[in-house]
Design a protein around this motif. Structure first.
Motif, PDB file in Angstrom:
ATOM      1  N   GLY A 317      29.898  45.844  45.309  1.00  0.00           N
ATOM      2  CA  GLY A 317      30.110  44.835  46.337  1.00  0.00           C
ATOM      3  C   GLY A 317      31.249  43.915  45.960  1.00  0.00           C
ATOM      4  O   GLY A 317      31.255  43.370  44.858  1.00  0.00           O
ATOM      5  N   PHE A 318      32.192  43.755  46.853  1.00  0.00           N
ATOM      6  CA  PHE A 318      33.350  42.910  46.574  1.00  0.00           C
ATOM      7  C   PHE A 318      33.017  41.413  46.624  1.00  0.00           C
ATOM      8  O   PHE A 318      33.809  40.585  46.190  1.00  0.00           O
ATOM      9  CB  PHE A 318      34.484  43.213  47.553  1.00  0.00           C
ATOM     10  N   GLU A 319      31.849  41.074  47.153  1.00  0.00           N
ATOM     11  CA  GLU A 319      31.463  39.662  47.236  1.00  0.00           C
ATOM     12  C   GLU A 319      30.419  39.280  46.203  1.00  0.00           C
ATOM     13  O   GLU A 319      30.576  38.304  45.474  1.00  0.00           O
ATOM     14  CB  GLU A 319      30.947  39.343  48.635  1.00  0.00           C
ATOM     15  N   PHE A 320      29.341  40.043  46.118  1.00  0.00           N
ATOM     16  CA  PHE A 320      28.198  39.634  45.305  1.00  0.00           C
ATOM     17  C   PHE A 320      28.144  40.266  43.916  1.00  0.00           C
ATOM     18  O   PHE A 320      27.357  39.822  43.071  1.00  0.00           O
ATOM     19  CB  PHE A 320      26.896  39.929  46.045  1.00  0.00           C
ATOM     20  N   THR A 391      36.017  41.086  41.005  1.00  0.00           N
ATOM     21  CA  THR A 391      37.207  40.971  40.145  1.00  0.00           C
ATOM     22  C   THR A 391      38.006  42.262  40.062  1.00  0.00           C
ATOM     23  O   THR A 391      39.096  42.266  39.494  1.00  0.00           O
ATOM     24  CB  THR A 391      36.796  40.579  38.719  1.00  0.00           C
ATOM     25  N   ARG A 392      37.437  43.364  40.544  1.00  0.00           N
ATOM     26  CA  ARG A 392      38.027  44.711  40.490  1.00  0.00           C
ATOM     27  C   ARG A 392      38.060  45.293  39.074  1.00  0.00           C
ATOM     28  O   ARG A 392      38.645  46.353  38.863  1.00  0.00           O
ATOM     29  CB  ARG A 392      39.461  44.760  41.044  1.00  0.00           C
ATOM     30  N   GLY A 393      37.453  44.602  38.097  1.00  0.00           N
ATOM     31  CA  GLY A 393      37.631  45.061  36.728  1.00  0.00           C
ATOM     32  C   GLY A 393      36.392  45.103  35.857  1.00  0.00           C
ATOM     33  O   GLY A 393      35.296  44.704  36.255  1.00  0.00           O
ATOM     34  N   ARG A 394      36.610  45.614  34.631  1.00  0.00           N
ATOM     35  CA  ARG A 394      35.583  45.742  33.594  1.00  0.00           C
ATOM     36  C   ARG A 394      35.858  44.708  32.495  1.00  0.00           C
ATOM     37  O   ARG A 394      36.992  44.410  32.166  1.00  0.00           O
ATOM     38  CB  ARG A 394      35.617  47.180  33.043  1.00  0.00           C
ATOM     39  N   ILE A 395      34.809  44.156  31.913  1.00  0.00           N
ATOM     40  CA  ILE A 395      34.932  43.045  30.965  1.00  0.00           C
ATOM     41  C   ILE A 395      35.764  43.416  29.745  1.00  0.00           C
ATOM     42  O   ILE A 395      35.791  44.573  29.313  1.00  0.00           O
ATOM     43  CB  ILE A 395      33.548  42.512  30.522  1.00  0.00           C
ATOM     44  N   ASN A 396      36.437  42.409  29.169  1.00  0.00           N
ATOM     45  CA  ASN A 396      37.265  42.564  27.980  1.00  0.00           C
ATOM     46  C   ASN A 396      37.096  41.299  27.137  1.00  0.00           C
ATOM     47  O   ASN A 396      37.543  40.225  27.522  1.00  0.00           O
ATOM     48  CB  ASN A 396      38.733  42.753  28.373  1.00  0.00           C
ATOM     49  N   ILE A 397      36.417  41.432  26.004  1.00  0.00           N
ATOM     50  CA  ILE A 397      36.105  40.275  25.171  1.00  0.00           C
ATOM     51  C   ILE A 397      37.357  39.659  24.560  1.00  0.00           C
ATOM     52  O   ILE A 397      37.483  38.426  24.474  1.00  0.00           O
ATOM     53  CB  ILE A 397      35.077  40.662  24.083  1.00  0.00           C
ATOM     54  N   GLN A 398      38.277  40.482  24.139  1.00  0.00           N
ATOM     55  CA  GLN A 398      39.498  39.956  23.520  1.00  0.00           C
ATOM     56  C   GLN A 398      40.226  39.005  24.475  1.00  0.00           C
ATOM     57  O   GLN A 398      40.608  37.892  24.103  1.00  0.00           O
ATOM     58  CB  GLN A 398      40.410  41.112  23.121  1.00  0.00           C
ATOM     59  N   LYS A 399      40.392  39.425  25.708  1.00  0.00           N
ATOM     60  CA  LYS A 399      41.073  38.592  26.691  1.00  0.00           C
ATOM     61  C   LYS A 399      40.207  37.402  27.102  1.00  0.00           C
ATOM     62  O   LYS A 399      40.714  36.307  27.372  1.00  0.00           O
ATOM     63  CB  LYS A 399      41.472  39.431  27.903  1.00  0.00           C
ATOM     64  N   ALA A 400      38.884  37.595  27.139  1.00  0.00           N
ATOM     65  CA  ALA A 400      37.986  36.498  27.522  1.00  0.00           C
ATOM     66  C   ALA A 400      38.047  35.351  26.511  1.00  0.00           C
ATOM     67  O   ALA A 400      38.007  34.171  26.893  1.00  0.00           O
ATOM     68  CB  ALA A 400      36.557  37.010  27.650  1.00  0.00           C
ATOM     69  N   LEU A 401      38.143  35.682  25.240  1.00  0.00           N
ATOM     70  CA  LEU A 401      38.271  34.641  24.210  1.00  0.00           C
ATOM     71  C   LEU A 401      39.561  33.847  24.419  1.00  0.00           C
ATOM     72  O   LEU A 401      39.569  32.608  24.286  1.00  0.00           O
ATOM     73  CB  LEU A 401      38.260  35.273  22.824  1.00  0.00           C
ATOM     74  N   GLN A 402      40.628  34.531  24.767  1.00  0.00           N
ATOM     75  CA  GLN A 402      41.901  33.854  25.004  1.00  0.00           C
ATOM     76  C   GLN A 402      41.821  32.943  26.218  1.00  0.00           C
ATOM     77  O   GLN A 402      42.276  31.794  26.188  1.00  0.00           O
ATOM     78  CB  GLN A 402      43.003  34.902  25.194  1.00  0.00           C
TER      79      GLN A 402
END
Length: 409
Positions: A317-320, A391-402
């Motif tokens: 879902g693009f919203e929820f 968000t159209r994407g999959r999580i990335n911890i390295q970028k999330a920390l930044q």
């Protein structure tokens, strides 16, 4: 109008609860349009979820609705905000298998978890509640990760800390629905291991291996539960100081009290991570709860595959639905000092809960909204691999920390 009448009118405006037109029928919500015939079919007619004016929830018993209104609601009417029937819910099953041809740590590699560990960030100091099925607190990979309640003396049959729950040293169970089996469900232990399993004592590597787990069981061994039990477990998790609550379940079509409970958690600054579900449907169009609640403190998670595409069975879902995370061929702990592989958004959600624990450990002063923003703003979006999520994407911890470093200097 004389002065006394004027004063009485003003008092009625200022103290509106004392002069309200509340009635036992108006606070009992089951006559509203929210409650469909399907909802009534799931109602437990002798149990009632009560939300009090101070925000607390309790689950009460009664003979039937009319007697409950007269005997329980009416004498306490001004202290009660809402009442509805408790409901049976059945948790979605996940696919389980004994072996896999892929790396046991493919998910951790995909989301770049090692980028946190090289900075000394392991989730230390962060409590994550697993509101789910049974968590095996004796499992070697989980035992050291359980957040013990030091105000309680274990197994003495006494509520030492006066929180209304006896012997909740290692967590608490709120299961009231009878189970058809005595064999513990593997679901809760599997979720807990994905979040925080200690790899020093077995093959499973948790995302946040020094986070602490608060077990709050409401799902019985056969996957059944009740809405009221879920709400009590959520409330307990908050009372124990959870920063993050993992809710790897769904299937609640009657949602008034559950949404109210989530809103209380929102006001308390607690991040709630929810599985999107495994029905291969768009929950923007065909809502599933709690996944489809649109709250500022909630992250709803779809499942990504080993090849970094949306799995065929994941809800979307693009919203929820906000982000995707690994949910296929996931090795984790199960009861009895063992481990197994499972598929499901139930597995994807704890990857995000573990990620949130790492981020909060990195920036302890961050708010739930900042943690959510950092996770959402840092996803990997690959051309041709876009996920059907907000968000159209999959999580990335390295970028999330930044990103979190920029949001919380």
């Amino acid at each position: 109008m004389d002065v006394q009448k004027i004063l009485s009118a003003v008092a009625c405006v200022l103290v509106f609860t004392a002069c309200s037109k509340k009635s036992s029928n108006s606070v009992f919500s089951d006559s509203t349009a929210l409650d469909s015939a399907a909802c009534m079919g799931q109602a437990i007619k002798s149990k009632f979820i009560v939300q009090w004016e101070d925000g607390r929830f309790t689950v009460e018993s009664g003979t039937d609705a009319e007697s409950f209104k007269k005997e329980f609601i009416e004498p306490q009417l001004e202290s009660i905000r809402r009442v509805e029937f408790d409901r049976r819910i059945q948790i979605e099953s996940t696919k389980e298998y004994a072996s896999s041809s892929v790396s046991d740590t493919w998910g951790l590699s995909m989301i770049k978890a090692n980028s946190a560990y090289t900075q000394g960030v392991y989730g230390q100091g962060i409590k994550v509640a697993v509101v789910d099925a049974y968590v095996d607190v004796t499992h070697p990979q989980l035992a050291g990760r359980i957040a013990v309640n030091t105000g309680e003396i274990p197994n003495n049959g006494i509520d030492d800390d006066k929180n209304g729950i006896v012997d909740d040293y290692y967590g608490a169970s709120f299961v009231s629905v009878p189970s058809s089996t005595t064999t513990p469900s593997p679901h809760g232990s599997h979720v807990a291991g994905i979040i925080a399993a200690d790899s020093n004592f077995g093959p499973v590597s948790g995302v946040a291996p020094r986070a602490q787990i608060i077990p709050a069981q409401f799902i019985a061994n056969d996957g059944g539960g009740s809405l009221g039990d879920a709400i009590l477990a959520l409330q307990y998790a908050a009372s124990r100081g959870a920063k993050i609550i993992n809710a790897s379940w769904g299937g609640a079509p009657c949602v008034a009290s559950l949404k109210n409970a989530f809103q209380v958690l929102e006001s308390q600054g607690i991040l709630v991570v929810v599985a999107a579900g495994n029905d291969a449907r768009d929950i923007d169009v065909y809502p599933e709860f709690p996944a489809s609640f649109d709250l500022s403190n909630q992250i709803t998670v779809a499942a990504s595959s080993v090849s970094d595409f949306m799995t065929s069975w994941s809800n979307s879902g693009f919203e929820f639905v906000h982000v995707a995370a690994p949910g296929e061929h996931i090795l984790s702990t199960i009861p009895g000092n063992s481990s197994t592989y499972m598929d499901g958004t139930s597995m994807a959600a704890p990857f995000v809960s573990g990620t949130a624990a790492l981020l909060w450990s990195y920036k302890p002063n961050a708010t739930a909204k900042q943690i959510k923003a950092a996770i959402e703003q840092s996803v990997d979006v690959t051309s041709g691999h876009e996920f059907k999520v907000k968000t159209r994407g999959r999580i990335n911890i390295q970028k999330a920390l930044q990103v979190l470093g920029q949001l919380v200097p």
